[in-house]
Design a protein around this motif. Structure first.
Motif, PDB file in Angstrom:
ATOM      1  N   ILE A  85      66.126  63.867 -14.831  1.00 64.33           N
ATOM      2  CA  ILE A  85      64.955  63.058 -15.188  1.00 64.33           C
ATOM      3  C   ILE A  85      65.246  62.224 -16.432  1.00 64.33           C
ATOM      4  N   GLU A  86      65.897  62.838 -17.408  1.00 62.78           N
ATOM      5  CA  GLU A  86      66.156  62.158 -18.677  1.00 62.78           C
ATOM      6  C   GLU A  86      67.151  61.012 -18.550  1.00 62.78           C
ATOM      7  N   GLU A  87      67.743  60.841 -17.388  1.00 61.08           N
ATOM      8  CA  GLU A  87      68.643  59.714 -17.150  1.00 61.08           C
ATOM      9  C   GLU A  87      67.895  58.452 -16.721  1.00 61.08           C
ATOM     10  N   HIS A  88      66.610  58.571 -16.342  1.00 56.12           N
ATOM     11  CA  HIS A  88      65.933  57.400 -15.781  1.00 56.12           C
ATOM     12  C   HIS A  88      65.830  56.209 -16.728  1.00 56.12           C
ATOM     13  N   PRO A  89      65.684  56.395 -18.058  1.00 52.21           N
ATOM     14  CA  PRO A  89      65.666  55.206 -18.911  1.00 52.21           C
ATOM     15  C   PRO A  89      66.994  54.439 -18.887  1.00 52.21           C
ATOM     16  N   VAL A  90      68.103  55.146 -18.805  1.00 52.51           N
ATOM     17  CA  VAL A  90      69.419  54.493 -18.760  1.00 52.51           C
ATOM     18  C   VAL A  90      69.583  53.753 -17.432  1.00 52.51           C
ATOM     19  N   HIS A  91      69.181  54.390 -16.329  1.00 55.98           N
ATOM     20  CA  HIS A  91      69.250  53.722 -15.021  1.00 55.98           C
ATOM     21  C   HIS A  91      68.403  52.451 -15.037  1.00 55.98           C
ATOM     22  N   GLY A  92      67.200  52.556 -15.586  1.00 58.56           N
ATOM     23  CA  GLY A  92      66.306  51.404 -15.641  1.00 58.56           C
ATOM     24  C   GLY A  92      66.852  50.292 -16.521  1.00 58.56           C
ATOM     25  N   TYR A  93      67.414  50.667 -17.653  1.00 58.16           N
ATOM     26  CA  TYR A  93      68.012  49.694 -18.570  1.00 58.16           C
ATOM     27  C   TYR A  93      69.133  48.927 -17.861  1.00 58.16           C
ATOM     28  N   ARG A  94      70.004  49.644 -17.188  1.00 55.20           N
ATOM     29  CA  ARG A  94      71.115  48.997 -16.479  1.00 55.20           C
ATOM     30  C   ARG A  94      70.605  48.043 -15.397  1.00 55.20           C
ATOM     31  N   PHE A  95      69.579  48.466 -14.683  1.00 59.35           N
ATOM     32  CA  PHE A  95      68.987  47.618 -13.637  1.00 59.35           C
ATOM     33  C   PHE A  95      68.420  46.343 -14.263  1.00 59.35           C
ATOM     34  N   ALA A  96      67.646  46.499 -15.332  1.00 62.23           N
ATOM     35  CA  ALA A  96      67.013  45.342 -15.981  1.00 62.23           C
ATOM     36  C   ALA A  96      68.066  44.383 -16.539  1.00 62.23           C
ATOM     37  N   LYS A  97      69.110  44.929 -17.139  1.00 57.87           N
ATOM     38  CA  LYS A  97      70.210  44.100 -17.652  1.00 57.87           C
ATOM     39  C   LYS A  97      70.881  43.342 -16.508  1.00 57.87           C
TER      40      LYS A  97
END
Length: 180
Positions: A85-97
């Protein structure tokens, strides 16, 4: 005037949010509305409100990489599941970038679980103090999460939510933002 490319990006973003699940989509739209309302009360500029709105809408976009079995689990998560679960901000950041989102929006997505004082939260970013737009999104996210039903619990009362925000004002949450 809305450009054709903007429409395509917005359509892709809505589709990505819907891939998570309907409750996450509706949570994200409520967080967006609440964050923008708080931003207006704080007298943010129209540009800041626009960035805030998009960042708040997309704050959980990285959950599309999290297994549904974890997102919908009705019992407490294991430490291994919490790590996922705690990985979702990193996944989202990479997607947005990857799709060229503004850096401010990317930071909202990446930092929305960091404490306002920089002393805790995830992803681990020791000493990073989130920007005001992120701190607003964090409060809006917490308020919505607490006051709506979750797979593992019924909604909490507004009084319980206010008590929680007051208890952590100045540490987890920006005191000026959480008092709104």
């Amino acid at each position: 005037m809305v450009k054709k490319a903007d429409c395509k990006i917005n359509e892709e973003l809505v589709n990505a949010l819907l891939q998570i699940d309907f409750s996450s989509y509706f949570h994200s739209t409520r967080v967006e509305k609440l964050a923008v309302q708080i931003g207006r009360e704080l007298k943010l500029s129209s540009e800041e409100l626009s960035l805030l709105g998009m960042g708040a809408l997309l704050h959980d976009i990285g959950k599309f990489n999290i297994p549904e079995s974890i997102l919908e689990k009705k019992t407490p998560l294991t430490p291994a599941e919490w790590a996922i679960i705690e990985e979702h901000p990193v996944h989202g950041y990479r997607f947005a970038k990857a799709i060229g989102m503004d850096d401010a929006i990317c930071r909202i997505i990446l930092h929305h679980h960091l404490w306002a004082n920089g002393a805790g939260g995830y992803p681990a970013s020791e000493g990073v103090v989130p920007c005001l737009l992120t701190q607003i999104t964090t409060v809006a996210d917490v308020v919505d999460a607490m006051t709506h039903e979750r797979p593992y619990r019924p909604p909490l009362s507004i009084a319980d939510c206010i008590e929680h925000l007051e208890a952590y004002a100045g540490t987890k949450y920006n005191a000026e933002v959480s008092s709104r």
